[in-house]
Structure formats: C-alpha cells, structure tokens
Design a protein around this motif. Structure first.
Motif, mmCIF file in Angstrom:
data_model
loop_
_atom_site.group_PDB
_atom_site.id
_atom_site.type_symbol
_atom_site.label_atom_id
_atom_site.label_comp_id
_atom_site.label_asym_id
_atom_site.label_seq_id
_atom_site.Cartn_x
_atom_site.Cartn_y
_atom_site.Cartn_z
ATOM 1 N N ASP A 15 -3.854 -2.222 -4.904
ATOM 2 C CA ASP A 15 -3.540 -2.644 -3.526
ATOM 3 C C ASP A 15 -4.037 -1.555 -2.587
ATOM 4 O OD1 ASP A 15 -2.116 -5.149 -3.848
ATOM 5 O OD2 ASP A 15 -0.577 -3.966 -4.858
ATOM 6 N N LEU A 16 -5.238 -1.748 -2.075
ATOM 7 C CA LEU A 16 -5.838 -0.745 -1.191
ATOM 8 C C LEU A 16 -5.674 -1.208 0.260
ATOM 9 C CD1 LEU A 16 -9.076 -0.285 -3.332
ATOM 10 C CD2 LEU A 16 -6.911 0.918 -3.547
ATOM 11 N N TYR A 17 -6.110 -0.385 1.201
ATOM 12 C CA TYR A 17 -5.950 -0.777 2.614
ATOM 13 C C TYR A 17 -6.922 -1.898 2.971
ATOM 14 C CZ TYR A 17 -3.124 3.445 3.148
ATOM 15 O OH TYR A 17 -2.144 4.397 3.023
ATOM 16 N N ASP A 18 -6.377 -3.110 3.031
ATOM 17 C CA ASP A 18 -7.195 -4.303 3.309
ATOM 18 C C ASP A 18 -7.906 -4.252 4.658
ATOM 19 O OD1 ASP A 18 -6.716 -5.479 0.975
ATOM 20 O OD2 ASP A 18 -5.347 -7.033 1.700
ATOM 21 N N MET B 130 -9.380 -1.829 6.019
ATOM 22 C CA MET B 130 -10.534 -0.931 6.085
ATOM 23 C C MET B 130 -11.717 -1.549 5.339
ATOM 24 S SD MET B 130 -9.039 2.831 5.291
ATOM 25 C CE MET B 130 -7.870 3.666 6.338
ATOM 26 N N ASN C 25 0.821 -1.220 0.000
ATOM 27 C CA ASN C 25 0.000 0.000 0.000
ATOM 28 C C ASN C 25 0.853 1.267 0.000
ATOM 29 O OD1 ASN C 25 -2.077 -1.714 2.308
ATOM 30 N ND2 ASN C 25 -2.472 -1.428 0.149
ATOM 31 N N TRP D 284 2.264 2.874 -2.160
ATOM 32 C CA TRP D 284 1.985 3.818 -3.250
ATOM 33 C C TRP D 284 0.959 4.882 -2.835
ATOM 34 C CZ3 TRP D 284 -2.848 4.498 -5.554
ATOM 35 C CH2 TRP D 284 -3.821 3.549 -5.227
ATOM 36 N N LEU D 285 0.040 4.483 -1.939
ATOM 37 C CA LEU D 285 -0.991 5.439 -1.513
ATOM 38 C C LEU D 285 -0.372 6.623 -0.766
ATOM 39 C CD1 LEU D 285 -3.809 2.983 -0.547
ATOM 40 C CD2 LEU D 285 -4.178 5.056 -1.871
ATOM 41 N N TYR E 197 -12.604 3.363 3.546
ATOM 42 C CA TYR E 197 -11.535 3.747 2.631
ATOM 43 C C TYR E 197 -11.937 5.000 1.838
ATOM 44 C CZ TYR E 197 -8.276 3.688 -1.262
ATOM 45 O OH TYR E 197 -7.345 4.063 -2.200
#
Lengths: 532, 243
Positions: free
Chosen positions: B84-87, B89, A381, A383-384, B94
């Motif tokens: 690839d996001l914050y899993d 949440m 993550n 990259w965020l 999010y």
C-alpha cells in the motif's frame, strides 16, 4: 443484502462514535451517547440557531398577510441549496469511487443493492445539511401559526420531501460530474475550479438574500401570485408545509417520479462509471535530473501532495485559500457599508465594532481545516510513517505546516485589507493582523488534536475521513463556537477597557491554548500516532 | 546484523510470538516459513518497528529498535505483504520521496532508480500515478524503494507474491547480490522451493514458536524442505488427534 451494505456504510461514517481507535475497543454506551448529543448540539445549536433566527424574522410577517406557504417555499429553496451545496461535490466520489468497488462487484451482490447503500450515505449528508433549515422552519411555523394535525403531518412530510429533493439533485449533479470527469485530463484542477465557481455563485445569492427577503416580505402578495402562476411546484411545496392535503399528495407524486427517474439514470450507468478508468493519456517517463529535498522538506512535500491531489480534500478543508482574499477585497470595496453596519450592530459600544471585526478574522482563520482529516487519510499507508527513519513528530509537524502554509498568505492579505478599512491606531492594526495568525495556529493544532483523538484508518472512500469524520465535525463547529465565545463575552461583560485590550486578552488566551495543544500533540499525540 | 532474543508479542490473550530467537549474520539470506497466522508477519513488523513487542530484544547492527528506532530504521528497508504505497504520487515522486527521507545523494538516486527500474521494465511507467499501477507494478516499486538507500538489512514479507516469473528471477538475483556484498535479508515465504534454493538459513515458526532453525542442511538434511516442513507441522496435529 441492502441492509448489510447500508449497515457497512453507516458503520464507516459513524465508526468514531462507536469505536475508540486509540484504545482499540468499543466505546461505552454513555460515551457514544455523549458524542451524538455533542453532534446534535453543535449542529442544531450553531447552524440551526442561525437559520432559526432567519425563520423567526420571516414567519410572522408572512403569516399576517396569509402567506404562510411563501414562508415555507422560500425556506425550502434555502434548504435545498444548502443541502446540495453540502453534498454535491462529494456525491461523485461517494457513489462511484469507493475502494471496495472491485470487492463488491466481484461478489454476488445486485448492483441495485450497492447503489442503494451508497445513496443512503448521500441521503444522510443531504439530510444533515437541509435539516438545519427545514427543521427550524417547521418548528417556528408551528409556534407562530399554532399546531394542528394537518400542519404536523405537513411539516414532517415537508422535511422528508426537501431531503429527497436534495438527494435527487445531488445525484443528478454527481452523475453529471462523473460523466464530465471521465473525459477530463486535469480532473483535480477542473473539479476545484468548477466547484469554486459554484460556491461563488452560492455566496453571491447568499449575500443578496437579505435584500431579496426584505423585498419579498414587502411585496409578498405580488410575488405570491407570480409564483403560483409560473412556478406551481414552489407553491405546492409551501402549501404542503401548511398541511394542504392536495399539495401533500402532489408533492409525494412529484418526488416519487423524480426519485424513480434518478434511480433509473444512475442504475443504468453505474457499472460503466464505477469501473471506468476514464480518458487517461499515459505519460511516458523520461529519465531526468531528480531534485533532492531535506528530511522535513520531503515529509512536508508528501503532505502537500496529499492535499493538492484530492479535489475533495481541497474543497472541504482549504476553501479559505480562495475566500480569504475575496473577503479582503470585498471589505475594501464595501468599506463604508461594513463600518456603518458594524457601528449600527454594536450601538456605539466602545470597541464593539473593532471586536466584531476581529471576530470576523477568527472565523476567517477557521475556514481551513486540513489537519482535521489528515491522520485518518493516512489510511492503509500508515505503515510507511512507522517504518521510515523519520521522527514521528515530524509527520505531525508537516501536517500542521500544510494548513499554516495554505492559510498564512490569504489570511494575512485579508487582515491587511481590514486594517486599511479600519484605519485605526498602530496597536489596533497589529492586533487585527495578529488575531488571524494566532488563531490559524490554534485551529491547525485543534484540528490535529481531534485527528489524533478520533482516527479512522479503515475507510473505503476518502469522503469518510474528509467530510463525515468526527474529527472534522468537531474541528469545524468547535472553531465557529470559539469564534462566537469572544464577542459574546465582550458584550456580556460590558468590557470597560476598550476593544484592543479585550482582543489582546483573546489573542493571548488563544496563543496559550495553541501552545498547550502543540505540547500535547508532540508528547501524547506522537505516542497515539506511533501506535495507530 | 539482526539479533532477535526471546521475543514475545500478544494480542489480548493470544500469544502471537512466543519466545522467538533468531540471529542473522551479514551475508545471510534468512528464510522464515510457517502457516498462515503462525506469527511471521508479527515478528517482521516487530523487527521494523511497526509493532511494539511485549518482551525480548531486537538489535539491528548492534542497536536496539526500541532505544534507537531512527538509527535502526536508517539501516534497514521493509517490504510489506501488501504494497500500500502513496496512491496520490507518481512512481518517480514516490521513489524520490523515499530517497529524500534516507538522504540518498542526487547521483546515487539517479543511478539506482534507473538501474532497478530498467531491470524491472518499470521505467516508462514511473510518471504514472501509483493509483494506476497493478499489484505487481506496486510490488516492483516497493522493491526498488527498498534498495534505493543501499540498506544493510532488508526485511520482506512474502516478496514474490504478485511478481511475474521474470521479476521474481530478478529479485532473487538482487537478494543474492546484496548478501554477497555483506548485506543480509530476512524474508517470509510460502514458496518452499524458493526458500530451499535461495536461503542460507531458515526458521520454521508454528503458533508463535520457532520449532526448527539453522542452516538449510541442518534443517532439512537429505529430505526436501517441503517434506520437513509438513512433517514438523503434522507432528503436533497427530499428537492432538491421539489425545
């Protein structure tokens, strides 16, 4: 195949030792050797030294009454308890919840190879914890009883035997946690609750240990006979350490059977547990009012969500939240005993007891280390943090703030309890409260510094950054070492100006170090984080 | 809206991006096509500030991403090739987090989140943890989060991968609508038919260099984009074989 997978597991655990993420290149051989030496020195020096002292006080009295086996049995119990305590709660995650499950299961890899490679990681964790007891136990025995060929063989097998028992127990408990977890709704909450109960039980036994040990030494023969009669395996374990051939054979046999049984249980249920999504009830979203937060509030909220969403993270890096109030209340309840003990330990040295109390607060402040794995936990993550219009330093400040937020209230509570018990002057009380506060800031900054120096973003299991990373290791042991330095300095220099002035100096120096680390994080650390 | 001038980026001795110049005006959907490893993602990541480039200049709405990264990032949104996001949440948490970061008002975030979530039929799943989402659902969430602050420029790396045909159709509509309202879109794709139908302008990159760019008509003339792309790519190959 097993070799390849084990190599991958080990590479993940020890990546920071061999690879410099900051410079994006392999570390030099001397640098790698230095990291391993530092690891050994901290592990053996601090934990090993602590248990070495215990072994030293137990060994000679028991050898005098010809009960060397009882010495080995008792330390085996402690080693197994410590080994299980250190790895049981990460075993479930380590065995079943890796991010590469789908990848590995889709390839022509036998399940047993995946299982064995993951067991190797669990074994290593168990060995790491149990060896800090079993290795000093064997060495001190050899010093006291003398070295023979059989005692050397027995001692070595004793160390291996304990580590395998730890592996077996961790796996069985990890498997049980997995089975229960599949049926739970609030997994994080229940896991943390059960874990804390286990830890409380562990510490109750730990604090009673001195009394139990004294009792056993005084009645060694009586207890020895009882153990021989009712817990033969304990007796055999002790005899094995002494080099008794029959006991060695018996222990090897028992270990082999237990390992085979454990392997059978794990292998027959591995796929089902690893691929199960559990008893998840789908919550349907209802449109509702959405609360807004400021920029820092949002970033802080994200960090806090990361912390509270993972039982592993909370248990390994936030135990102080529960223990600090317990310590505070415990000190009030046992006020007289604590003060007597401190006075006895310091032998009436002016300010000695006060310095020791403050030292206890330094250790208390070191109990939480959520910043240490926080950079690595960004993982894929990252990259965020690089594309969002948020100043990089704000992400770092939020990581610091999470540790301070979860530490501030409990540590202040514990400090106030100690102030009540000590009942000293205003200056003494102020320093007692100031010490854990400043030290909490120092340890948060130190953890984040280590996190930035030794990042590992390519993990497949969150246990790697939380429990097995170099940043966590150095932060944890560095914090303890820092806590030891001050009383040692006080007593070595025979500080003539009393405890308050000494602790004022300690707090002042700590504040300066914290400030220096904070400035480094905001300047150099920010650049490192940007370029990850 | 976006100006890339003489961009260079190397990884060790390998030149990933070699003197790339692209200008995107408001209202334009700009496609970026090329082989795997041609330098598309490196260029996009340089534009959004993930990668530090070696030489050149990137201006977003007249501001340099190097000099004013925060101001530039407020104007853009980025959707990576792998969401690839914050899993840890839920979907709604999010989106709310992203809205907080961009300072979207309570009213606007409510409207936009629910408008786009309804369009992508994701509303009922917003209370689920992202860890439980499929790749396509994560992609939809990433798209909603990109549109949440009404950016002037959206950068997307392979945005159609993982989307079902209906969602892909909706996304194309959203892209066109955004550009019609004066925004701009810069996206990479391997789906040449989509690029041909959707883009106003296109750039073809090979081995880090732009080998052709311009309006769709300038680039492809009377041929199909696929024919032009394959021809341009094969020219070099033939030369190498001849050599």
């Amino acid at each position: 195949m097993i070799k390849t997978l084990v190599k991958k597991q080990m590479a993940e655990i020890f990546k920071s030792y061999f690879y410099d993420a900051k410079k994006n290149k392999k570390r030099s051989v001397p640098a790698t050797v230095m990291f391993f030496v530092m690891y050994a020195v901290l592990m053996v020096g601090i934990l090993g030294g602590m248990f070495g002292y215990l072994c030293f006080s137990l060994c000679a009295p028991l050898l005098v009454v010809n009960m060397g086996w009882l010495y080995y049995s008792m330390l085996a119990l402690i080693a197994v308890a410590l080994g299980c305590f250190g790895s049981v709660f990460s075993t479930y995650t380590g065995l079943y919840l890796s991010k590469d499950n789908d990848l590995l299961l889709s390839m022509p890899i036998p399940i047993r190879s995946i299982l064995v490679s993951r067991l190797a990681s669990v074994y290593l964790m168990g060995l790491m914890y149990s060896a800090v007891v079993s290795v000093p136990a064997v060495i001190i025995y050899w010093i006291n009883a003398g070295i023979t060929a059989l005692s050397v063989i027995g001692g070595i097998i004793y160390i291996i035997f304990i580590s395998l028992i730890v592996l077996t127990l961790s796996c069985i408990l990890g498997w049980a946690v997995a089975r229960i977890s599949l049926k739970l709704k609030n997994k994080s909450f229940v896991t943390v609750l059960v874990s804390i109960l286990f830890i409380v039980l562990y510490y109750v036994v730990y604090f009673k240990a001195q009394q139990i040990i004294s009792d056993i030494i005084q009645n060694a023969v009586v207890y020895g006979e009882k153990i021989k009669g009712s817990a033969y395996i304990m007796y055999a374990m002790g005899r094995m350490g002494e080099g008794d051939v029959l006991a060695i054979l018996e222990s090897i046999g028992v270990t082999a059977v237990l390992l085979a049984l454990t392997y059978y249980i794990l292998s027959s249920s591995f796929i089902k547990i690893a691929t199960s999504s559990g008893n998840v009830t789908k919550t349907k979203y209802q449109k509702k009012h959405l609360k807004t937060k400021g920029l820092f509030g949002a970033v802080f909220g994200k960090e806090m969500s990361r912390f509270t969403s993972s039982p592993n993270y909370m248990l390994n890096c936030g135990l102080g939240v529960v223990f600090l109030p317990v310590i505070g209340i415990g000190i009030i309840v046992k006020a007289d005993s604590v003060l007597n003990m401190l006075n006895m330990m310091t032998d009436g040295i002016n300010g000695g007891a006060y310095v020791l109390l403050c030292t206890a607060m330094i250790f208390a402040a070191a109990m939480n280390d959520s910043t240490a794995p926080s950079v690595s936990l960004e993982g894929k993550n990252i990259w965020l943090t690089q594309v969002l219009p948020v100043p990089t330093r704000m992400f770092l400040q939020a990581k610091l703030m999470v540790q301070l937020a979860v530490t501030a209230i409990p540590v202040t509570f514990a400090a106030v309890c100690i102030v009540i018990v000590w009942n000293g002057t205003i200056a003494e009380s102020l320093i007692l409260i100031l010490t854990p506060m400043i030290l909490s800031v120092l340890f948060a900054c130190f953890g984040l510094t280590m996190a930035l120096l030794f990042p590992n973003l390519s993990w497949t299991n969150e246990i790697s950054p939380i429990k097995q990373s170099l940043s966590v290791f150095v932060t944890l042991f560095g914090g303890w070492a820092y806590g030891i330095i001050w009383p040692v300095l006080f007593f070595l220099t025979k500080w003539p100006y009393g405890g308050v002035s000494f602790m004022l100096l300690a707090v002042g120096v700590s504040a300066l170090i914290a400030l220096a680390l904070y400035i480094w994080i905001m300047k150099k650390g920010e650049q490192i984080f940007k370029n990850l | 809206m976006l100006t890339i001038n003489n961009l260079y980026k190397s990884f060790g001795s390998k030149k990933a991006v070699d003197n790339v110049t692209i200008h995107i005006a408001p209202g334009e959907v700009y496609g970026f096509i090329g082989h795997n490893g041609a330098g598309k993602t490196t260029t996009l990541k340089s534009v959004v500030g993930i990668l530090q480039f070696d030489e050149g200049e990137i201006l977003i709405d007249g501001m340099s991403i190097k000099d004013k990264p925060i101001e530039c990032k407020k104007e853009i949104a980025y959707i990576p090739d792998n969401p690839d996001l914050y899993d840890f949440m839920t979907g709604i948490k999010y989106l709310n987090f992203i809205a907080d970061v961009y300072g979207v008002s309570e009213k606007d975030r409510y409207e936009r989140i629910h408008k786009y979530a309804d369009m992508f039929e994701l509303t009922s799943d917003l209370a689920q943890p992202i860890a439980a989402y499929s790749h396509g659902m994560k992609q939809k969430l990433a798209i909603i989060s990109a549109w949440i602050h009404n950016p002037k420029l959206i950068i997307m790396d392979e945005p159609f991968v993982g989307l079902d045909p209906k969602a892909a159709h909706i996304l194309k509509g959203m892209m066109r609508e955004m550009c019609d309202d004066g925004g701009a879109i810069f996206f990479s794709t391997h789906v040449l038919e989509v690029a041909e139908k959707l883009c106003d302008k296109i750039a073809i990159i090979k081995s880090g260099k732009i080998i052709k760019c311009g309006t769709m008509d300038e680039v492809k003339g009377d041929d199909s984009l696929e024919e032009v792309f394959l021809e341009l790519v094969d020219v070099d190959k033939e030369v190498k074989i001849d050599d």
